[in-house]
Scaffold this motif. Structure first.
Motif, short mmCIF file in Angstrom:
data_model
loop_
_atom_site.label_atom_id
_atom_site.label_comp_id
_atom_site.label_asym_id
_atom_site.label_seq_id
_atom_site.Cartn_x
_atom_site.Cartn_y
_atom_site.Cartn_z
N ALA A 185 0.84 -1.20 0.00
CA ALA A 185 0.00 0.00 0.00
C ALA A 185 0.87 1.24 0.00
O ALA A 185 1.83 1.34 0.73
CB ALA A 185 -0.88 0.01 1.25
N THR A 467 -14.65 2.53 1.22
CA THR A 467 -14.83 1.77 2.46
C THR A 467 -15.60 0.49 2.18
O THR A 467 -15.26 -0.59 2.70
CB THR A 467 -15.57 2.63 3.49
N GLY A 470 -13.44 -2.07 0.33
CA GLY A 470 -12.51 -2.75 1.22
C GLY A 470 -13.19 -3.84 2.02
O GLY A 470 -12.69 -4.97 2.12
N TRP A 475 -9.31 -4.61 -1.06
CA TRP A 475 -8.58 -3.67 -0.20
C TRP A 475 -7.61 -2.79 -0.98
O TRP A 475 -7.42 -1.62 -0.64
CB TRP A 475 -7.83 -4.45 0.89
N GLU A 476 -6.97 -3.31 -2.01
CA GLU A 476 -5.97 -2.52 -2.73
C GLU A 476 -6.62 -1.34 -3.46
O GLU A 476 -6.17 -0.20 -3.34
CB GLU A 476 -5.21 -3.41 -3.72
N THR A 479 -7.88 1.22 -0.90
CA THR A 479 -6.83 2.08 -0.35
C THR A 479 -6.47 3.19 -1.31
O THR A 479 -6.32 4.35 -0.92
CB THR A 479 -5.58 1.24 -0.01
N ASN A 499 -10.15 5.03 8.27
CA ASN A 499 -10.38 3.89 7.38
C ASN A 499 -9.08 3.32 6.83
O ASN A 499 -8.94 2.10 6.70
CB ASN A 499 -11.30 4.31 6.23
N LEU A 500 -8.12 4.20 6.54
CA LEU A 500 -6.82 3.70 6.08
C LEU A 500 -6.12 2.89 7.16
O LEU A 500 -5.38 1.94 6.87
CB LEU A 500 -5.95 4.87 5.63
N HIS A 503 -7.41 -0.53 6.87
CA HIS A 503 -6.80 -1.19 5.72
C HIS A 503 -5.41 -1.71 6.07
O HIS A 503 -5.04 -2.83 5.70
CB HIS A 503 -6.72 -0.22 4.54
N ARG A 507 -3.90 -5.73 6.41
CA ARG A 507 -2.67 -6.20 5.74
C ARG A 507 -1.59 -6.59 6.74
O ARG A 507 -0.45 -6.85 6.36
CB ARG A 507 -2.14 -5.12 4.80
N ASP A 576 -10.92 -11.87 6.90
CA ASP A 576 -10.79 -10.53 7.46
C ASP A 576 -11.54 -10.43 8.80
O ASP A 576 -11.03 -9.84 9.76
CB ASP A 576 -11.30 -9.48 6.49
#
Length: 608
Positions: A185, A467, A470, A475-476, A479, A499-500, A503, A507, A576
């Motif tokens: 990321a 959001t 993800g 997810w990629e 982000t 939110n980041l 993420h 990961r 997840d």
């Protein structure tokens, strides 16, 4: 600086330029009493401690060790390197101060700040006072305040050095939605490529010069409409409304250009009397200060309603800025009601979305329900009401028992908004999220793709869509989109960075997640504390984990008995959801011994 005797240490001339101890204490009392100064009690204690130490002439004693001992009760063996509590809390305090002075504290006469690199506070007048006090100037050489943009003449008090660096690095971004390249990321500071010639603009809040109470709503509404009109252009990058609102109307254009990297600045004013309205708008080249376009509108409010006037202004401004890229995209949305009370609800909605608190939710929901009752064809109000209904379910805010459920009310309100205006992006956003939480992720993301295609510059929509992507497992790409939203609207960084942080957690990049969650100040938002707790638990940060755990359980005691439902309605992939459950157990939350996601993973048949 001031010493314990209220005399300036740099000579008599500075005594007029810097606040006295009495002025500083009055501002401190005002600050810590404000409900908009959104920090926990110990951060307020931190601030009061360092301010009083500085006023007592003991600034040289303010170190991480002394703060840890006096504020956080650490024992004499406290090591600030291994226990980062002071550093973390100082960062949170700095951000809360910047946010307060950018919004609620815009009229406060004194500014209290804690520059980066030190825990010693600095004090300054916001502007020169009426009367004989001169305007604040640059601090004398040797004063650490000289290194902070909060205290330098001509610099913007609403933008810290860190945010300025971030904004300069990431403002110019790719306008098309591009997939992520590679598995690692990118950081929030990483710049993105951009097509040559794409103009970037910030809209300063229109100044209220009115003589009637309605003038402020006129000024706020005009700023909002201009932002909405400009955001429709794919060829134009427009900074978001939170960033716009944080800029004082008298801010220096050259400094805006320097700190935000924008090419254009739109400024203006609204003067209203009982029956007349004058709007003045100017488009400036931020680099040179040259006026590229200017227009004055004089209108009789007895003949033309305000909403017609603001739409006309927004159209002309957007045309001037967007040239030579073509005509303005204008939807056929029904006009907003000619009622300032109803219209003000939609403006207040964005303030609620910035803070995400149960108190704000209740007030705006009531306001919007009255608005749609009086004006049932008001599409945007229905869309916003849909999102507020949904927040009853997803955040546990002010839930209403009985039937229909919060999610069904959210879906019904969103569909009504779309029937009234099929291209209303806020309505499409509302339907996307409502369908997602109704466990229809495929349908939801299809609606989201359509909305983003209609208005890719709407940062609230972009972040909400990212959001959901993800949570559905992409997810990629999510982000990448969130970082684009952050770049275009750094004033709304709490939501984006929060939110980041999730993420990064997914990961397993816990250090990055902790860096991001430290940049968030959403004390009244329950899920902020949950995310902070599981991140801190993975890094064995026990005091921080315990505090976040306690806050979340107090705010959402119903969350863990319904754990599987909370995970399911967010459409999380089993791996997840299991990863989140693992972190929650480490944080000491009462997660079930075996969750539905973990059961799914254990019983899955391996692919051959």
């Amino acid at each position: 600086m001031v010493d314990g005797s209220n005399h300036a240490v740099d000579g008599p001339s500075q005594a007029q330029l810097l606040p006295s101890a009495e002025d500083v204490r009055a501002e401190l009392d005002r600050l810590v009493a404000s409900p908009d100064f959104d920090v926990p009690a110990r951060a307020r204690k931190f601030l009061r401690y360092v301010v009083e130490e500085a006023l007592a002439g003991r600034a040289d004693r303010i170190k991480a060790y002394s703060v840890g001992m006096e504020v956080y009760g650490r024992d004499p063996g406290f090591d600030a390197q291994s226990d980062p509590v002071v550093r973390i809390e100082a960062g949170r305090l700095r951000r809360a101060l910047e946010h307060y002075y950018a919004v609620t504290g815009l009229s406060d006469p004194v500014i209290i700040g804690i520059p980066k690199g030190t825990y010693v506070p600095h004090f300054a007048w916001r502007t020169g006072p009426a009367g004989d006090r001169p305007a604040a100037t640059d601090p004398p050489p040797g004063n650490p305040a000289a290194r902070s943009p909060l205290w330098t003449k001509g610099r913007l008090p609403w933008l810290s050095a860190g945010l300025a660096a971030l904004a300069a690095a990431v403002l110019i971004v790719v306008m098309a939605l591009m997939p992520s390249r590679g598995t690692q990321a990118p950081t929030a500071q990483a710049p993105a490529a951009t097509p040559q010639g794409v103009p970037t603009l910030v809209v300063m809040p229109f100044a209220n010069l009115g003589e009637v109470p309605e003038a402020k709503v006129y000024a706020d509404g005009l700023t909002e409409e201009i932002l909405s009109q400009l955001a429709r252009f794919k060829e134009l990058t427009v900074l978001g409304r939170e960033t716009s609102r944080s800029i004082p109307p008298t801010a220096d254009v050259a400094r805006i250009h320097h700190d935000l990297g924008v090419r254009y600045v739109l400024e203006g004013s609204v003067r209203a009397t009982a029956d007349r309205l004058r709007v003045v708008g100017r488009l400036l080249d931020a680099g040179t200060g040259a006026v590229l376009w200017s227009q004055t509108y004089d209108n009789d409010l007895r003949l033309h309603d305000f909403f017609t006037i603001q739409d006309d202004v927004a159209q002309k401004v957007a045309t001037a800025v967007a040239q030579p890229y073509g005509i303005i995209f204008r939807g056929s949305s029904p006009a907003a009601p000619d009622d300032l009370t109803a219209y003000a609800c939609t403006l207040q909605f964005y303030g609620y979305r910035s803070a995400l608190s149960a108190e704000g939710h209740a007030a705006i929901r009531t306001c919007l329900e009255r608005a749609v009752d009086a004006y049932p064809n008001y599409s945007t109000a229905w869309a916003m009401l849909s999102l507020l209904y949904l927040d009853e379910d997803r955040f546990g805010f002010n839930t209403k028992p009985g039937s229909p459920t919060a999610i069904q009310r959210a879906i019904d309100a969103a569909r009504r908004a779309i029937r009234l205006d099929p291209e209303n992006v806020r309505a499409l956003q509302a339907l996307m999220v409502a369908l997602f939480f109704a466990r229809q992720p495929t349908e939801a993301l299809t609606v989201g793709e359509r909305a983003v295609a209609l208005n890719p510059n709407d940062t609230e929509l972009l972040a909400e869509f990212a959001t959901r992507l993800g949570q559905a497992g992409a997810w990629e790409r999510a982000t990448t989109l969130l970082e684009q939203a952050l770049a275009r609207n750094p004033g709304h960084s709490d939501y984006y960075n929060g939110n980041l942080a999730v993420h990064a957690y997914i990961r397993h990049d816990y250090r990055r997640a902790e860096e991001l969650i430290r940049q968030v100040s959403l004390e009244k938002f329950p899920l902020y504390h949950f995310v902070a707790a599981i991140i801190h638990a993975q890094l064995y940060m026990k005091p921080e984990t315990a505090e976040a755990r306690t806050r979340f359980v107090q705010m959402r005691p119903d969350f863990f008995p319904n754990w599987d439902l909370e995970m399911a309605k967010r459409n999380l992939q089993p791996e997840d959801a299991a990863h989140i459950a693992e972190g929650a157990r480490k944080a000491g939350f009462p997660v079930p011994d075996t969750t539905a996601a973990e059961t799914t993973l254990r019983t899955a048949i391996p692919q051959r």
